[in-house]
Design a protein around this motif. Structure first.
Motif, mmCIF file in Angstrom:
data_model
loop_
_atom_site.group_PDB
_atom_site.id
_atom_site.type_symbol
_atom_site.label_atom_id
_atom_site.label_comp_id
_atom_site.label_asym_id
_atom_site.label_seq_id
_atom_site.Cartn_x
_atom_site.Cartn_y
_atom_site.Cartn_z
ATOM 1 N N UNK A 40 83.276 36.460 -8.229
ATOM 2 C CA UNK A 40 83.670 37.041 -6.946
ATOM 3 C C UNK A 40 85.123 37.495 -6.943
ATOM 4 N N UNK A 41 85.909 37.051 -7.918
ATOM 5 C CA UNK A 41 87.295 37.490 -8.048
ATOM 6 C C UNK A 41 87.436 38.732 -8.912
ATOM 7 N N UNK A 42 86.322 39.286 -9.373
ATOM 8 C CA UNK A 42 86.353 40.474 -10.217
ATOM 9 C C UNK A 42 86.322 41.757 -9.381
ATOM 10 N N UNK A 43 86.965 42.831 -9.877
ATOM 11 C CA UNK A 43 86.756 44.143 -9.262
ATOM 12 C C UNK A 43 85.323 44.596 -9.509
ATOM 13 N N UNK A 44 84.795 45.379 -8.618
ATOM 14 C CA UNK A 44 83.401 45.841 -8.778
ATOM 15 C C UNK A 44 83.252 46.821 -9.929
ATOM 16 N N UNK A 45 84.369 47.338 -10.451
ATOM 17 C CA UNK A 45 84.320 48.327 -11.529
ATOM 18 C C UNK A 45 84.401 47.702 -12.917
ATOM 19 N N UNK A 77 84.626 39.516 -3.844
ATOM 20 C CA UNK A 77 84.502 38.469 -2.845
ATOM 21 C C UNK A 77 85.592 38.420 -1.808
ATOM 22 N N UNK A 78 86.598 39.275 -1.927
ATOM 23 C CA UNK A 78 87.749 39.145 -1.037
ATOM 24 C C UNK A 78 87.746 40.112 0.134
ATOM 25 N N UNK A 79 86.926 41.166 0.081
ATOM 26 C CA UNK A 79 87.071 42.229 1.073
ATOM 27 C C UNK A 79 86.476 41.874 2.432
#
Length: 318
Positions: A85-90, A191-193
């Protein structure tokens, strides 16, 4: 009849590690679902690769070292899910997989397994990834869906974009509305947005008694106050980046935070202040990862300074 002798405290409780971790996984589900919805189905692959790598690494290590296999306690699942969840979606699927393996192997198992690690494994894994692939890890994207409609002025597919934090740290404010910040119509990690999803998980953890309010509230509140002193909008500080996610799901790790309430408050206040300082003056726009790791290292000192006096203890004379 066998007599079992053990050290105190002697408490009987139905609470288990597996039960606690299951509650954390349930609390993370709204955030994970929101991430998949906002950024697309490829996010599910990122989360699965991160969790699978964490579970497989722990299983193989315990088999190779002939230790009891404890993947059923679900702690490795929590580590993999939080890291994912701490990863960028890209990001490519193998990056979170590598990070989870490093987190489990180095930050957890080499120190003796669950309960013996001195830093948060997920945060350690993310720190390694940030140092190894900074471009991939600091890249971000606008959600391609915003609760039933395409993001304003964006095509249907996910679009690479700068995160909110660089402009926020530079100017002290953001152009995103309160609704955008709460619901996730902005670039950021998976996970942060969506702050609403994080708050749902926070309420669930409070109701189930898995965490208390002390660290999350002190952590977030201190970051907001320090950010305000440094000229950054309080609301934008609170709702931008990974502050809320870190305060709720990462700073509250049982093993790496202080044992007493006074220590937890100190931990939260200092950790939140560090977030604001790193954001404003550091090389990376986000400071949550390093703030939590630094406070993990400081936890033994905090415990030492806040320990209670033992009844009947006599002071040592020189």
């Amino acid at each position: 009849m066998a007599l079992r002798i053990s050290t105190g405290p002697h408490l009987r409780t139905e609470t288990t590690t597996q039960g606690i971790m299951l509650h954390v996984i349930i609390a993370l589900m709204p955030t994970a679902i929101a991430g998949v919805y906002l950024f697309g189905i490829r996010v599910a692959g990122i989360l699965i690769s991160s969790v699978a790598s964490a579970v497989l690494t722990e299983f193989l290590w315990q088999k190779l070292t002939k230790k009891p296999v404890r993947i059923h306690d679900l702690s490795c699942v929590v580590t993999g899910l939080i890291l994912g969840l701490n990863m960028p979606s890209t990001v490519s699927w193998w990056i979170p997989a590598f990070g989870s393996a490093i987190a489990i192997l180095i930050a957890k198992q080499l120190f003796g397994g669950l309960g013996h690690n001195f830093i948060n494994p997920a945060m350690f894994g993310r720190a390694v990834l940030l140092a190894s692939w900074p471009v991939a890890m600091t890249g971000s994207a606008m959600p391609h869906r915003f609760f039933g409609k395409a993001s304003a002025n964006l095509p249907a597919d996910t679009v690479t974009s700068a995160t909110v934090l660089p402009s926020l740290n530079a100017t002290g404010s953001t152009d995103y509305s309160l609704q955008d910040l709460l619901l996730g119509n902005m670039p950021g990690a998976i996970g942060e947005v969506c702050k609403v999803a994080i708050l749902i998980g926070f309420v669930y953890l409070l109701i189930t008694g898995v965490i208390t309010w002390h660290i999350p509230v002190c952590f977030a509140g201190s970051a907001v106050l320090m950010g305000w002193l440094l000229g950054v909008s309080p609301m934008a500080t609170l709702l931008s980046g990974g502050l809320l996610f870190g305060a709720v799901f990462m700073a509250t790790d049982y093993v790496t935070n202080p044992m007493l309430r006074t220590g937890e408050i100190i931990f939260g206040i200092l950790g939140g202040a560090l977030v604001a300082i790193i954001r404003k003056f550091g090389a990376y726009p986000e400071g949550v990862t390093y703030a939590i790791l630094l406070m993990n290292i400081a936890t033994p000192l905090i415990d030492r300074c806040t320990r209670r006096k033992i009844y009947g203890e006599v002071k040592q004379h020189a």
